[in-house]
Design a protein around this motif. Structure first.
Motif, mmCIF file in Angstrom:
data_model
loop_
_atom_site.group_PDB
_atom_site.id
_atom_site.type_symbol
_atom_site.label_atom_id
_atom_site.label_comp_id
_atom_site.label_asym_id
_atom_site.label_seq_id
_atom_site.Cartn_x
_atom_site.Cartn_y
_atom_site.Cartn_z
ATOM 1 N N PHE A 70 0.822 -1.208 0.000
ATOM 2 C CA PHE A 70 0.000 0.000 0.000
ATOM 3 C C PHE A 70 0.864 1.270 0.000
ATOM 4 O O PHE A 70 0.517 2.271 -0.621
ATOM 5 N N THR A 71 1.992 1.202 0.675
ATOM 6 C CA THR A 71 2.856 2.388 0.822
ATOM 7 C C THR A 71 4.108 2.318 -0.057
ATOM 8 O O THR A 71 5.074 3.032 0.208
ATOM 9 N N ILE A 72 4.095 1.483 -1.077
ATOM 10 C CA ILE A 72 5.281 1.286 -1.919
ATOM 11 C C ILE A 72 5.855 2.582 -2.511
ATOM 12 O O ILE A 72 7.079 2.700 -2.616
ATOM 13 N N PRO A 73 5.035 3.583 -2.841
ATOM 14 C CA PRO A 73 5.649 4.812 -3.371
ATOM 15 C C PRO A 73 6.618 5.494 -2.401
ATOM 16 O O PRO A 73 7.559 6.147 -2.824
ATOM 17 N N VAL A 74 6.384 5.335 -1.097
ATOM 18 C CA VAL A 74 7.261 6.000 -0.129
ATOM 19 C C VAL A 74 8.189 5.035 0.604
ATOM 20 O O VAL A 74 9.055 5.473 1.349
ATOM 21 N N THR A 75 7.999 3.735 0.396
ATOM 22 C CA THR A 75 8.839 2.771 1.114
ATOM 23 C C THR A 75 9.783 1.987 0.203
ATOM 24 O O THR A 75 10.568 1.178 0.685
ATOM 25 N N PHE A 76 9.712 2.218 -1.073
ATOM 26 C CA PHE A 76 10.505 1.427 -2.019
ATOM 27 C C PHE A 76 11.993 1.445 -1.679
ATOM 28 O O PHE A 76 12.631 0.400 -1.545
ATOM 29 N N PHE A 77 12.579 2.626 -1.548
ATOM 30 C CA PHE A 77 14.013 2.738 -1.301
ATOM 31 C C PHE A 77 14.408 2.190 0.070
ATOM 32 O O PHE A 77 15.442 1.538 0.223
ATOM 33 N N SER A 78 13.567 2.423 1.072
ATOM 34 C CA SER A 78 13.846 1.880 2.407
ATOM 35 C C SER A 78 13.777 0.359 2.403
ATOM 36 O O SER A 78 14.575 -0.312 3.052
ATOM 37 N N PHE A 79 12.798 -0.175 1.689
ATOM 38 C CA PHE A 79 12.668 -1.623 1.600
ATOM 39 C C PHE A 79 13.898 -2.228 0.923
ATOM 40 O O PHE A 79 14.427 -3.247 1.388
ATOM 41 N N ILE A 80 14.365 -1.627 -0.160
ATOM 42 C CA ILE A 80 15.561 -2.119 -0.850
ATOM 43 C C ILE A 80 16.758 -2.089 0.099
ATOM 44 O O ILE A 80 17.540 -3.047 0.164
ATOM 45 N N TYR A 81 16.884 -1.007 0.862
ATOM 46 C CA TYR A 81 17.985 -0.921 1.830
ATOM 47 C C TYR A 81 17.880 -2.045 2.862
ATOM 48 O O TYR A 81 18.862 -2.732 3.154
ATOM 49 N N ARG A 82 16.667 -2.242 3.409
ATOM 50 C CA ARG A 82 16.471 -3.296 4.427
ATOM 51 C C ARG A 82 16.707 -4.690 3.842
ATOM 52 O O ARG A 82 17.124 -5.610 4.544
ATOM 53 N N PHE A 83 16.411 -4.870 2.571
ATOM 54 C CA PHE A 83 16.624 -6.160 1.930
ATOM 55 C C PHE A 83 18.110 -6.533 1.955
ATOM 56 O O PHE A 83 18.462 -7.681 2.170
ATOM 57 N N PHE A 84 18.971 -5.545 1.735
ATOM 58 C CA PHE A 84 20.414 -5.811 1.705
ATOM 59 C C PHE A 84 21.088 -5.630 3.061
ATOM 60 O O PHE A 84 22.119 -6.250 3.323
ATOM 61 N N GLU A 85 20.557 -4.808 3.921
ATOM 62 C CA GLU A 85 21.166 -4.540 5.225
ATOM 63 C C GLU A 85 20.057 -4.455 6.276
ATOM 64 O O GLU A 85 19.542 -3.383 6.568
ATOM 65 N N ALA A 86 19.705 -5.590 6.868
ATOM 66 C CA ALA A 86 18.555 -5.649 7.769
ATOM 67 C C ALA A 86 18.856 -5.179 9.188
ATOM 68 O O ALA A 86 17.936 -4.972 9.970
ATOM 69 N N ASP A 87 20.110 -5.005 9.536
ATOM 70 C CA ASP A 87 20.451 -4.725 10.925
ATOM 71 C C ASP A 87 20.348 -3.253 11.322
ATOM 72 O O ASP A 87 20.069 -2.943 12.470
ATOM 73 N N TYR A 88 20.574 -2.335 10.420
ATOM 74 C CA TYR A 88 20.646 -0.917 10.778
ATOM 75 C C TYR A 88 19.396 -0.166 10.322
ATOM 76 O O TYR A 88 19.039 -0.195 9.150
ATOM 77 N N LEU A 89 18.760 0.527 11.274
ATOM 78 C CA LEU A 89 17.524 1.239 10.971
ATOM 79 C C LEU A 89 17.709 2.740 10.769
ATOM 80 O O LEU A 89 16.830 3.390 10.189
ATOM 81 N N ILE A 90 18.806 3.289 11.216
ATOM 82 C CA ILE A 90 19.005 4.738 11.096
ATOM 83 C C ILE A 90 18.920 5.196 9.634
ATOM 84 O O ILE A 90 18.211 6.178 9.336
ATOM 85 N N PRO A 91 19.578 4.520 8.687
ATOM 86 C CA PRO A 91 19.422 4.944 7.286
ATOM 87 C C PRO A 91 17.967 4.849 6.797
ATOM 88 O O PRO A 91 17.542 5.655 5.969
#
Length: 165
Positions: free
Chosen positions: A117-138
Motif C-alpha cells: 500500500f505504501t510502496i511509493p514511499v517505502t521502495f528505497f527503504s525496503f531495498i535498503y532493508r533487503f540488503f542490510e537488515a540490521d541498521y535502521l538509522i538509514p
C-alpha cells in the motif's frame, strides 16, 4: 523582512510614505513606521489609526513570502491536511519497513500488505532493508526525505482555506 533599526533612522516624512494606503512596503515595515511615528509624538485620528491597522492586517494576510510566519496564510497553517496525510502515510510505511525482517519487534504478516500500500514511499527503504537488515538509522533518514517529498507533493494539491474571522 523589515529591520526596525534601519526604519528608525528615517525621517518622519519618509515614514509617512510607509503608512500610505498605496504603499508597497511589507507589513512589518508599515507597522514599524507606524509605531515609530507614534513614539515620536505623531498623533493619529481614529480613522487614520484604523486605516493603518487594516492596511497592516491585509498585508500580513496576503503576503506570499510568509511561509513560516504566524499570519493566517502561513505555509504550515494552510496545509495542515497535507501534513496529516503525509505524516500518517509515511509513518505507517516506515513502521512496516521496520517490521519486515524476522528479528524485528513488530514482525508479522501485516507488514507485506502495508508495504504494498505504501510502496511509493517505502521502495528505497525496503531495498535498503533487503540488503542490510540490521541498521535502521538509514531507513529513518530515507523515510524522512520521503516524508518531505510526499508532504510537498500533497501540499500542491491540497491547501486548507484560511478561516475568516
Amino acid at each position: 523582512m523589515a529591520n526596525r533599526n534601519v526604519i528608525r533612522k528615517l525621517s518622519d516624512k519618509e515614514l509617512e510614505n510607509y503608512i500610505k494606503s498605496d504603499t508597497t512596503f511589507v507589513a512589518d515595515a508599515v507597522q514599524y513606521a507606524y509605531e515609530i511615528l507614534k513614539e515620536r509624538g505623531r498623533s493619529f485620528s481614529e480613522s487614520e489609526a484604523e486605516q493603518i491597522e487594516n492596511l497592516i492586517k491585509t498585508k500580513r494576510e496576503n503576503d506570499p513570502t510568509a511561509m513560516y510566519g504566524s499570519g493566517k496564510n502561513s505555509f504550515l497553517k494552510t496545509r495542515k491536511i497535507a501534513l496529516y496525510i503525509s505524516s500518517t502515510y509515511v509513518g505507517i510505511g516506515t513502521l512496516a519497513v521496520c517490521s519486515i525482517a524476522g528479528g524485528d519487534l513488530l514482525y508479522g504478516e501485516w507488514s507485506i500488505p502495508v508495504l504494498m500500500f505504501t510502496i511509493p514511499v517505502t521502495f528505497f527503504s525496503f531495498i535498503y532493508r533487503f540488503f542490510e537488515a540490521d541498521y535502521l538509522i538509514p531507513v529513518f533518514i530515507i523515510q524522512f526525505i520521503m516524508f518531505l517529498f510526499t508532504f510537498f507533493i500533497i501540499a500542491l494539491f491540497i491547501k486548507d482555506k484560511p478561516k475568516k474571522n
